[in-house]
Design an enzyme around this catalytic site. Structure first.
Site, short mmCIF file in Angstrom:
data_model
loop_
_atom_site.label_atom_id
_atom_site.label_comp_id
_atom_site.label_asym_id
_atom_site.label_seq_id
_atom_site.Cartn_x
_atom_site.Cartn_y
_atom_site.Cartn_z
N THR A 155 0.94 -1.23 -0.03
CA THR A 155 -0.05 0.10 -0.09
C THR A 155 0.92 1.37 -0.02
OG1 THR A 155 -0.22 0.29 2.52
CG2 THR A 155 -2.00 -1.19 1.32
N SER A 277 17.02 -2.41 -26.67
CA SER A 277 17.39 -1.09 -27.04
C SER A 277 18.52 -0.88 -28.21
CB SER A 277 18.09 -0.41 -25.65
OG SER A 277 18.89 0.83 -25.98
N ASN A 285 13.01 -4.27 -22.91
CA ASN A 285 12.07 -3.30 -22.32
C ASN A 285 10.40 -3.82 -22.59
OD1 ASN A 285 14.02 -1.41 -22.04
ND2 ASN A 285 14.04 -0.65 -24.28
N GLU A 290 4.15 -1.01 -21.50
CA GLU A 290 4.08 0.54 -21.60
C GLU A 290 2.97 1.13 -22.47
OE1 GLU A 290 8.38 1.81 -20.87
OE2 GLU A 290 8.38 -0.03 -22.41
N GLN A 322 -21.44 14.54 -35.67
CA GLN A 322 -20.60 13.69 -36.42
C GLN A 322 -19.34 13.28 -35.86
OE1 GLN A 322 -20.63 14.27 -40.86
NE2 GLN A 322 -18.77 14.88 -40.77
N LYS A 325 -17.86 9.99 -34.13
CA LYS A 325 -17.20 8.62 -34.75
C LYS A 325 -15.73 8.25 -34.52
CE LYS A 325 -20.90 8.79 -38.00
NZ LYS A 325 -21.19 10.31 -37.27
N1 ARG Z 1 -22.26 12.11 -41.42
C1 ARG Z 1 -23.36 12.50 -40.46
C2 ARG Z 1 -22.87 12.20 -39.12
O1 ARG Z 1 -22.22 11.32 -39.01
C3 ARG Z 1 -24.65 11.80 -40.88
C4 ARG Z 1 -25.89 12.81 -40.45
C5 ARG Z 1 -25.84 13.91 -41.14
N2 ARG Z 1 -27.21 14.60 -41.13
C6 ARG Z 1 -27.28 15.70 -41.62
N3 ARG Z 1 -28.72 16.13 -41.75
N4 ARG Z 1 -26.44 16.19 -42.23
O2 ARG Z 1 -23.71 12.64 -38.14
#
Ligand code: ARG
Length: 458
Positions: A155, A277, A285, A290, A322, A325
Site C-alpha cells: 500500500t 534498445s 524493455n 508500456e 458527426q 465517430k
Molecule cells: N455524417 C453525418 C453524421 O455522422 C450523418 C448525419 C448527417 N445529417 C445531416 N442532417 N447532415 O452525423
C-alpha cells in the site's frame, strides 16, 4: 458531382467545405451496417405499402451487389458525397436508376446514423466481452498455479502485509468481471432501434418500427424520436466503459513493469513480447505493457472529447454529432488491442516465487505482532504503538523481526509468550486472514473454485 440535397442550392460546394465536412474517410467503417439497415428499411417500406414487391426486390438486389463490392474492396468512395450513407445511396441510384431514390423515403440521416452505430457497437461490445472473458480465464489459471506463492502486498507502494499471489490475480479477475458487467449493461441501452424516428419528429409513412427492430435484431424500439435523434448517451457510456477497463489494464501493466525491473525481479516477461534498445545491449524493455499503459490516455481523451461535443448542443441533431465517430472507432480498436496484448503477456509470465517470498517477511509481519497483543486484551491503538517501538528498536539494531528473542519481546510487553514465534511466518500471517474475501489459503481456494465455475472452466 450532384449532391442528393442540391435542389435548394444555386452554387456548388466550396472545395474546402467538402474536405472539412466529409466523414466518409472514416465512417465507411459502418458500410456493412448501413447496407444491413438499408435492406431492413426497404422491407419495412414494402410492408407499409410504400414500395411495390418488384421495387423492393430490385433495391435489395442492388444493395447486395454493392455489399459484395465493398467487401472485396471494389467500391469507390467519393469525398464529395460526404458520408457513408450518401455514398451507398448514390451508387445504388447509379446502378439501378431512379428507383434508388426511393430508398431514403421515410428516413433521415439523423435516424440512419445511430442505427448504424448501434449495429456496429452491439457487435463490438460482444467481441470486447469475449476478449475480457479470455483474459479473466488466464487470470484464474494463473491464480490456480500461484496459491502457494507468497509476496508482500503494497500500500502506498510500501510493503504492507503478506498475501498469496493467487489473491492478486483474483483481484484483477474481479475487476475485469466488473468491467464486463459494465459493457453488458451498456449493451442494453445500445440495443434500441433509432430508425423510424425520422429527422426529429417521427415519420409520416406508416412504418412498423417493431418489424424493423425484429429484422435488425434490436430488442427494443426507441420511444421518443426527439430523444433518439439527439442521443449519443450510449456512445458516451461505451467510451466510459472502455476508459475504466483501460485504467485497470494500465494499473496491471504498471505493476508488471515494476515487478519485471531488476530491483524487484518478481516476474520475467516473455522475450517475444519485449524489445531491445538500439544503444544499451543489456536492455529488455516491456514495450507492450508500456503501450497498454500509454494508450489509456487515448481512451480517456475519447470519452472527454465526446462529452465535450455533447455539452451545450441544442436539442436534436446537430452536425457536431458527426464528431462522435473517430473517438468511438479509436476506442474500440485501442481497447481490443490492449486486451489482446495483456492476455499474451499474462500467458507468458514467469513468476519468481523465491524473490517474492524474500520480501514478505520482517516488518511485513508486524501488523500481526500488534494483533497478537490486541487479542490478549491490549487496546489496538496501544498494541500498534508497542509494535511500532519494536520496528524502531530493530531498525536501530539493524536486525530483522525474525531475529527477536523472547526476552527482547518481553522488554516491550509482558504479554508476549513463546507462541509469538508460531505466528511469525509470511504464510501463517497470510492464512490468518480468513474473513470472506481475504487472502487465507482456505478462502483463496474457495474463490478459485467459484471463479472456475463462473468462467465455465470446470
Ligand atoms: N455524417 C453525418 C453524421 O455522422 C450523418 C448525419 C448527417 N445529417 C445531416 N442532417 N447532415 O452525423
Amino acid at each position: 458531382m450532384e449532391k442528393p440535397w442540391s435542389g435548394r442550392f444555386s452554387e456548388g460546394t466550396d472545395e474546402f467545405v467538402e474536405e472539412f465536412t466529409e466523414s466518409v474517410s472514416y465512417d465507411r467503417e459502418l458500410a456493412l451496417e448501413d447496407i444491413e439497415q438499408n435492406i431492413a428499411h426497404v422491407k419495412t417500406l414494402l410492408k407499409a405499402g410504400v414500395l411495390k414487391e418488384e421495387e423492393a426486390k430490385e433495391l435489395i438486389k442492388g444493395l447486395k451487389e454493392i455489399k459484395k463490392d465493398i467487401e472485396e474492396g471494389n467500391f469507390e468512395w467519393k469525398r464529395e458525397l460526404e458520408d457513408v450513407h450518401m455514398n451507398i445511396e448514390a451508387e445504388l441510384t447509379k446502378r439501378i436508376g431512379e428507383l434508388g431514390g426511393k430508398l431514403h423515403t421515410g428516413r433521415s440521416r439523423n435516424d440512419q446514423v445511430t442505427t448504424d452505430e448501434k449495429l456496429f457497437l452491439k457487435r463490438e461490445t460482444q467481441e470486447i466481452v469475449e476478449l475480457l472473458k479470455s483474459l479473466r480465464r488466464v487470470l484464474v489459471s494463473l491464480a490456480q498455479r500461484s496459491v502457494d506463492v507468497i509476496l508482500p502486498a503494497y500500500t502506498h507502494l510500501q510493503r504492507a502485509q503478506p498475501i498469496r499471489l493467487a489473491h492478486y490475480f483474483l483481484a484483477y479477475r474481479e475487476g475485469f468481471l466488473k468491467d464486463t458487467e459494465r459493457f453488458l449493461d451498456c449493451y442494453r441501452r445500445i440495443d434500441e432501434l433509432t430508425l423510424g424516428s425520422g429527422a426529429v419528429a417521427g415519420v409520416d409513412f406508416p412504418l412498423d418500427r417493431f418489424y424493423t427492430a425484429q429484422l435488425l435484431g434490436f430488442s427494443r424500439v426507441a420511444r421518443n424520436s426527439l430523444y433518439a435523434t439527439s442521443d449519443r448517451d450510449f456512445i458516451a457510456e461505451f467510451l466510459f466503459a472502455c476508459a475504466v477497463t483501460g485504467m485497470r489494464l494500465s494499473r496491471l501493466a504498471e505493476d508488471l513493469i515494476i515487478w519485471s525491473s531488476e530491483e524487484f525481479s518478481y516476474v520475467e516477461l516473455p522475450d517475444k513480447l519485449c524489445t531491445g534498445s538500439s544503444i544499451m545491449p543489456q536492455k529488455k524493455n516491456p514495450d507492450v505493457l508500456e503501450l497498454i499503459r500509454g494508450k489509456t490516455g487515448r481512451l480517456y481523451g475519447n470519452l472527454i472529447s465526446l462529452l465535450t461535443v455533447l455539452k451545450g448542443l441544442p436539442t436534436a441533431y446537430n452536425r457536431d454529432l458527426q464528431e462522435d465517430k473517430e473517438p468511438l472507432f479509436d476506442s474500440v480498436k485501442t481497447l481490443k488491442g490492449s486486451l489482446v496484448g495483456m492476455r499474451k503477456v499474462l500467458e507468458g509470465l514467469q513468476v519468481r516465487a523465491d524473490r517474492m517470498l524474500s520480501n514478505a517477511g520482517n516488518f511485513v509481519l508486524i501488523t500481526d505482532v500488534a494483533n497478537y497483543l490486541a487479542s490478549k486484551g491490549v487496546p489496538f491503538r496501544k498494541a500498534h504503538h508497542i509494535a511500532g517501538s519494536i520496528v524502531s528498536y530493530l531498525l536501530e539494531k539493524g536486525k530483522r523481526l525474525e531475529e527477536m528473542s523472547l526476552e527482547e519481546f518481553k522488554n516491550f510487553s509482558d504479554l508476549f509468550e513463546e507462541d509469538i514465534f508460531e505466528i511469525l511466518t509470511p504464510e501463517k500471517v497470510a492464512d490468518r486472514r480468513k474473513t470472506y474475501g481475504g487472502t487465507s489459503k482456505e478462502e483463496v481456494l474457495r474463490i478459485i473454485e467459484v471463479a472456475k465455475r463462473e468462467e465455465g472452466m470446470v
